[in-house]
Write a protein that holds these residues in place. Structure first.
Motif, PDB file in Angstrom:
ATOM      1  N   ILE A  24       0.768  -1.287   0.037  1.00 25.99           N
ATOM      2  CA  ILE A  24       0.043  -0.029   0.010  1.00 25.99           C
ATOM      3  C   ILE A  24       0.857   1.423  -0.023  1.00 25.99           C
ATOM      4  O   ILE A  24       0.642   2.318  -0.804  1.00 25.99           O
ATOM      5  CB  ILE A  24      -1.141   0.104   1.216  1.00 25.99           C
ATOM      6  N   TYR A  25       1.886   1.369   0.895  1.00 26.41           N
ATOM      7  CA  TYR A  25       2.736   2.600   0.802  1.00 26.41           C
ATOM      8  C   TYR A  25       3.521   2.757  -0.207  1.00 26.41           C
ATOM      9  O   TYR A  25       3.819   3.749  -0.570  1.00 26.41           O
ATOM     10  CB  TYR A  25       3.596   2.317   2.166  1.00 26.41           C
ATOM     11  N   TYR A  26       3.842   1.667  -0.821  1.00 29.19           N
ATOM     12  CA  TYR A  26       4.732   1.720  -2.064  1.00 29.19           C
ATOM     13  C   TYR A  26       3.841   2.283  -3.205  1.00 29.19           C
ATOM     14  O   TYR A  26       4.325   2.891  -4.163  1.00 29.19           O
ATOM     15  CB  TYR A  26       5.358   0.382  -2.615  1.00 29.19           C
ATOM     16  N   LEU A  82       7.997   2.435   3.889  1.00 30.03           N
ATOM     17  CA  LEU A  82       7.468   3.065   5.063  1.00 30.03           C
ATOM     18  C   LEU A  82       7.924   4.443   5.531  1.00 30.03           C
ATOM     19  O   LEU A  82       7.178   5.275   5.683  1.00 30.03           O
ATOM     20  CB  LEU A  82       7.673   2.160   6.380  1.00 30.03           C
ATOM     21  N   VAL A  83       9.353   4.420   5.591  1.00 32.36           N
ATOM     22  CA  VAL A  83       9.873   5.952   6.117  1.00 32.36           C
ATOM     23  C   VAL A  83       9.277   6.951   5.079  1.00 32.36           C
ATOM     24  O   VAL A  83       9.104   8.039   5.483  1.00 32.36           O
ATOM     25  CB  VAL A  83      11.313   5.731   6.095  1.00 32.36           C
ATOM     26  N   LEU A  84       9.381   6.701   3.598  1.00 33.27           N
ATOM     27  CA  LEU A  84       9.268   7.939   2.621  1.00 33.27           C
ATOM     28  C   LEU A  84       8.013   8.374   2.647  1.00 33.27           C
ATOM     29  O   LEU A  84       7.374   9.291   2.466  1.00 33.27           O
ATOM     30  CB  LEU A  84       9.721   7.456   1.251  1.00 33.27           C
ATOM     31  N   CYS A  85       6.930   7.304   3.144  1.00 28.61           N
ATOM     32  CA  CYS A  85       5.470   7.607   2.996  1.00 28.61           C
ATOM     33  C   CYS A  85       5.190   8.376   4.112  1.00 28.61           C
ATOM     34  O   CYS A  85       4.355   9.435   4.057  1.00 28.61           O
ATOM     35  CB  CYS A  85       4.765   6.243   3.016  1.00 28.61           C
ATOM     36  N   VAL A  89       6.670   3.283  12.559  1.00 20.90           N
ATOM     37  CA  VAL A  89       6.446   4.006  11.340  1.00 20.90           C
ATOM     38  C   VAL A  89       5.103   3.619  10.634  1.00 20.90           C
ATOM     39  O   VAL A  89       4.352   4.489  10.026  1.00 20.90           O
ATOM     40  CB  VAL A  89       7.621   4.083  10.554  1.00 20.90           C
ATOM     41  N   GLN A  90       4.785   2.494  10.683  1.00 17.42           N
ATOM     42  CA  GLN A  90       3.655   1.908  10.115  1.00 17.42           C
ATOM     43  C   GLN A  90       2.498   2.692  10.989  1.00 17.42           C
ATOM     44  O   GLN A  90       1.652   3.084  10.433  1.00 17.42           O
ATOM     45  CB  GLN A  90       3.402   0.622  10.199  1.00 17.42           C
ATOM     46  N   TYR A  91       2.484   2.845  12.133  1.00 15.93           N
ATOM     47  CA  TYR A  91       1.326   3.022  12.938  1.00 15.93           C
ATOM     48  C   TYR A  91       1.356   4.382  12.870  1.00 15.93           C
ATOM     49  O   TYR A  91       0.300   5.166  12.815  1.00 15.93           O
ATOM     50  CB  TYR A  91       1.948   2.997  14.592  1.00 15.93           C
ATOM     51  N   ASP A  92       2.533   5.267  12.711  1.00 16.67           N
ATOM     52  CA  ASP A  92       2.379   6.842  12.457  1.00 16.67           C
ATOM     53  C   ASP A  92       1.815   7.131  11.127  1.00 16.67           C
ATOM     54  O   ASP A  92       0.915   8.235  11.239  1.00 16.67           O
ATOM     55  CB  ASP A  92       3.748   7.342  12.555  1.00 16.67           C
ATOM     56  N   VAL A  93       2.022   6.260  10.178  1.00 17.15           N
ATOM     57  CA  VAL A  93       1.257   6.879   8.668  1.00 17.15           C
ATOM     58  C   VAL A  93      -0.103   6.451   9.062  1.00 17.15           C
ATOM     59  O   VAL A  93      -1.064   7.265   8.371  1.00 17.15           O
ATOM     60  CB  VAL A  93       1.926   5.865   7.854  1.00 17.15           C
ATOM     61  N   ILE A  94      -0.388   5.268   9.587  1.00 14.56           N
ATOM     62  CA  ILE A  94      -1.891   4.939   9.636  1.00 14.56           C
ATOM     63  C   ILE A  94      -2.651   5.960  10.452  1.00 14.56           C
ATOM     64  O   ILE A  94      -3.868   6.271  10.245  1.00 14.56           O
ATOM     65  CB  ILE A  94      -2.157   3.341  10.411  1.00 14.56           C
ATOM     66  N   LYS A  95      -2.276   6.553  11.567  1.00 16.57           N
ATOM     67  CA  LYS A  95      -2.843   7.371  12.367  1.00 16.57           C
ATOM     68  C   LYS A  95      -3.132   8.859  11.247  1.00 16.57           C
ATOM     69  O   LYS A  95      -4.068   9.233  11.412  1.00 16.57           O
ATOM     70  CB  LYS A  95      -1.959   8.029  13.492  1.00 16.57           C
ATOM     71  N   MET A  96      -2.129   9.006  10.473  1.00 15.07           N
ATOM     72  CA  MET A  96      -2.222  10.167   9.464  1.00 15.07           C
ATOM     73  C   MET A  96      -3.319  10.079   8.892  1.00 15.07           C
ATOM     74  O   MET A  96      -4.097  10.731   8.416  1.00 15.07           O
ATOM     75  CB  MET A  96      -0.717  10.565   8.939  1.00 15.07           C
TER      76      MET A  96
END
Length: 610
Positions: A86-88, A184-187, A219-226
Motif C-alpha cells: 500500500i505504501y509503495y 514506510l519511512v518515505l511515505c 512508522v507503520q502506526y504513525d502513517v496509519i494515524k495520519m
C-alpha cells in the motif's frame, strides 16, 4: 452463518475507532471479511473507500479470496494489501517509482557486504550471519524512527555501525533505489511534508481495517494515524499475546497506545477459541497468564476437553527423535494425514536429529524454511579435513585448512607443490628441532585418528590434539562467545556417535548434505508430508497434531533472544506454538544434551503451577 455475540458486535461496529482483541482460532478473518460486507451492504460505504491492510502477501490473497466468495464471486474495488504494498503504491503515484527503483533483498545484501568490506577494524566471525544482523538493525532504525546518533548496535561498535549505516544510505540514494523499509519511512515523510497529498489519500480511504495489528511497528502506526484522520474510522484487529516479531521492529505496546491515541475507541474481545480443545486452550492460558504486559482476557474453547496435554521427558535428542518418529507413525496409522502433523522448535538446529530420523525411516516431510546444514560450519569442515588427512589425503589445501588449528607455527612457505608430505616438512625445518617435534606429533595424531570411531576421534581432536584450545583463542581474538562454538562442536560430536568408521561418517555427511540440497530445490513443489518448522514460521497456521520439541531452558526461552527481546516475547512465542494444535498437543524436553544435564523450560514448569 451465525456469529458469536462479540463477532456480531465487531462486524456491525459503526463509525469511529475500534480495537478488536482476537485470540487464536477466534475467527478474526471471518470477522474482517464480514465487516467489509456489512460496510458495503448496510452502511452503503463505496467499496473503493475501504482499505484493508495485512502483513503478508499470502494473508492479503486469502483475505481477497474469502471476500470474493462471501460476495458471491463479485469482484468489488476494495483495496486489500500489505503495509509495504500500500505504501509503495502511494510512493509510486507521488514519485513515479517503478520496479527499477526497488532494491531487491539480494541487491541489499550485496550493497551491505560492499560497505562492510570497506570498514577497517571489524572482525567478522560468520559473514552471512553478520550481514543478516546488520540488515535487521538498519531496518530497526527505519521502522522505529530511531536516531542513528544515539543508536547502539549489538553487532559492532557504535562508530563502525554509524559508518556502515550512513554509507549504505549514501550508496542507495546515489543509485536512486529504495529498500523495503524505505517504503514506510518515505511515505511518513511525504505525508508529513505535503498536507495536500495526505488529504487526498485520507478522502480516498474513509474506512481502514488492519489485520494482525500486534505486528505493527512505529512508522507503520504513525502513517496509519495520519491516513485515518480526521474521521478515525480505524478498525484494528490483533492479539497482543501473539506479538512475536520484536526482532523485526514490531512493538506490542502500540496496541496499548491505541487506546491513548483514540480515547473514545471501542474495545471488543473475540472470546471464543473455535480451533483447539478445551484442554489445549486452558493450558496455553496458564502459560501466557504469567506475562505482565497484556490485556486481560477471559477466553474459552468452543470444543470439548479433548485429549489431555502430554509433557514427555526423554534422555537426549536422539531418544527425543525416536519418540517423535514413533508418535508420528502411530498418529498416521490412526488416520491423521501427515500434512496435519507439525513438529515445532525454537531454532533450526533443534531439528537435525529428527530430520536424520525422518530420512532414515522414509517418512515424508517438508520444511517451510531453509534449514542450515551444520556440516557446512567451519568447525565441521575442520573435523572433515582432519579425518580426510587421517585417511591419507596430502593435498596442499587440506594442510592449509588445519595445519595451525591448533597453532603449530607451520608456515605456508613450507608447503611446496599440490601435495605435501611430512618428510618434506621435516626437511624444511631440519634446523629447528622443536618444529620437527611438532611435525612428528601432527603425523602421529593423524595415525591415531584413523584407528578410531568418529565419536572417539572428535574427542581426541578436542582434548589431545588441542582443538578446544584453538576455539577459545579464535573466540577471544574475534570477541565472540566461545560457548556458541563449543555448542556446535558438541552437536557434531553427538551426531557422530552412531558411526563405526570415519568412512561411514563421511558417507552419512554426504548423503545428508545432498538430501538437504535436493529438498531445498523441491521445496516449492512439495506439499506433502509432516510439517517441520520454527515456532515463528508456525504463526497463523493450525494442525490436528502438534509436537513441541527441545522444550528446555536455554532453548525455550532461547538464551540469546532473552537478552534482546526479553522473557515476555519468548513466552508469547511458546503460547503461539501451543495454540497451533487443534486436537493433540505434546511437549517434549530432554534430560541431557551434548553430554550436559539440562532442565525443562520454565514455561513447562508454569503448566504445573496451580
Amino acid at each position: 452463518m451465525s456469529f458469536s455475540k462479540a463477532q456480531t458486535e465487531a462486524v456491525t461496529h459503526g463509525k469511529g475507532p475500534c480495537l478488536v482483541l482476537a485470540g487464536p482460532g477466534s475467527g478474526k478473518t471471518l470477522t474482517i471479511v464480514n465487516r467489509m460486507k456489512y460496510l458495503i451492504e448496510e452502511q452503503k460505504v463505496r467499496p473503493e473507500e475501504i482499505l484493508v491492510i495485512t502483513f503478508t502477501k499470502y494473508a492479503a490473497t486469502e483475505m481477497k479470496n474469502r471476500f470474493i466468495n462471501l460476495m458471491g464471486s463479485k469482484k468489488l474495488p476494495v483495496t486489500v494489501g500489505t503495509f509495504h504494498g500500500i505504501y509503495y503504491g502511494i510512493l509510486k503515484w507521488a514519485y513515479r517509482f517503478g520496479p527499477q527503483n526497488i532494491l531487491s533483498e539480494e541487491e541489499k545484501y550485496q550493497l551491505i557486504r560492499h560497505v562492510v568490506n570497506q570498514q577497517e577494524n571489524i572482525e567478522i566471525f560468520d559473514e552471512e550471519d553478520f550481514l543478516q544482523e546488520i540488515a535487521t538493525e538498519i531496518g530497526k532504525i527505519k521502522n522505529n524512527r530511531l536516531d542513528i546518533e544515539t543508536y547502539k548496535s549489538t553487532k559492532c561498535n557504535a562508530g563502525a555501525f554509524r559508518d556502515i549505516y550512513r554509507q549504505y544510505e549514501e550508496e542507495r540514494k546515489k543509485e536512486r533505489k529504495i529498500d523495503f523499509d524505505d517504503m514506510l519511512v518515505l511515505c511518513y515523510e511525504l505525508f508529513s511534508a505535503r498536507a495536500d497529498i495526505l488529504k487526498m489519500w485520507q478522502e480516498k480511504f474513509q474506512y481502514i481495517l488492519i489485520d494482525e495489528f500486534q505486528d505493527i511497528n512505529q512508522v507503520q502506526y504513525d502513517v496509519i494515524k495520519m491516513l485515518s484522520a480526521p474521521q478515525n474510522n480505524l478498525f484494528a484487529v490483533g492479539d497482543d499475546d501473539q506479538s512475536i516479531y520484536g526482532f523485526r521492529g514490531a512493538d506490542a505496546k502500540l496496541m496499548f497506545q491505541f487506546k491513548k491515541d483514540f480515547p473514545g475507541a471501542k474495545q471488543i474481545l473475540l472470546d471464543i477459541n473455535y480451533r483447539s480443545t478445551s484442554n489445549i486452550v486452558e493450558n496455553a492460558l496458564k502459560v501466557i497468564g504469567h506475562n505482565e504486559v497484556r490485556f486481560d482476557k477471559a477466553i474459552r474453547a468452543d470444543k470439548q476437553a479433548g485429549a489431555s496435554l502430554h509433557v514427555q521427558e526423554v534422555r537426549d535428542p536422539v531418544e527425543e527423535g525416536s519418540y517423535i518418529l514413533d508418535e508420528i507413525q502411530e498418529r498416521i496409522r490412526s488416520g491423521v494425514k501427515p500434512e496435519e502433523i507439525a513438529v515445532l522448535f525454537r531454532i533450526h538446529t533443534d531439528a537435525r536429529p529428527l530430520v536424520e530420523g525422518l530420512l532414515e525411516r522414509q517418512i515424508p516431510f517438508q520444511m517451510r524454511e531453509h534449514m542450515p546444514n551444520i556440516y557446512n560450519h567451519f568447525i565441521a569442515k575442520d573435523i572433515r579435513t582432519h579425518f580426510k588427512m587421517a585417511l591419507g589425503s596430502r593435498e596442499r589445501q587440506d594442510f592449509l585448512q588445519i595445519m595451525n588449528r591448533p597453532k603449530r607455527y607451520i608456515g605456508r612457505d613450507s608447503l611446496s607443490g599440490r601435495n605435501v608430505s611430512f618428510e618434506d616438512l621435516r626437511r624444511f625445518y631440519c634446523d629447528k628441532e622443536w618444529m620437527q617435534d611438532r611435525v612428528d606429533q601432527f603425523e602421529w595424531d593423524l595415525k591415531m585418528l584413523v584407528k578410531m570411531a568418529p565419536y572417539a576421534a572428535i574427542q581426541y581432536l578436542r582434548k589431545r590434539i588441542g582443538y578446544d584450545d584453538f576455539l577459545r583463542e579464535y573466540a577471544k581474538e574475534r570477541k565472540i562467545n566461545a560457548g556458541d562454538l563449543f555448542e556446535v562442536m558438541a552437536e557434531l560430536e553427538e551426531a557422530a556417535r552412531p558411526y563405526a568408521t570415519l568412512e561411514e561418517w563421511f558417507t552419512h555427511v554426504e548423503e545428508y548434505t545432498n538430501t538437504l540440497k535436493l529438498r531445498e530445490k523441491k521445496k516449492e513443489l512439495n506439499h506433502e508430508g509432516v510439517r517441520l518448522m520454527t515456532m515463528h514460521a508456525a504463526k497463523g497456521l493450525e494442525f490436528d497434531t502438534v509436537y513441541i520439541i527441545e522444550a528446555n531452558e536455554g532453548q525455550v526461552p532461547y538464551k540469546k533472544a532473552l537478552k534482546e527481546q526479553g522473557i515476555e516475547e519468548e513466552r508469547r512465542l511458546f503460547y503461539v506454538a501451543m495454540t497451533r494444535a487443534k486436537e493433540l498437543l505434546k511437549i517434549v524436553y530432554v534430560k541431557t544434551k551434548n553430554g550436559k544435564e539440562t532442565s525443562p523450560s520454565r514455561f513447562v514448569d508454569e503448566l504445573f503451577l496451580v
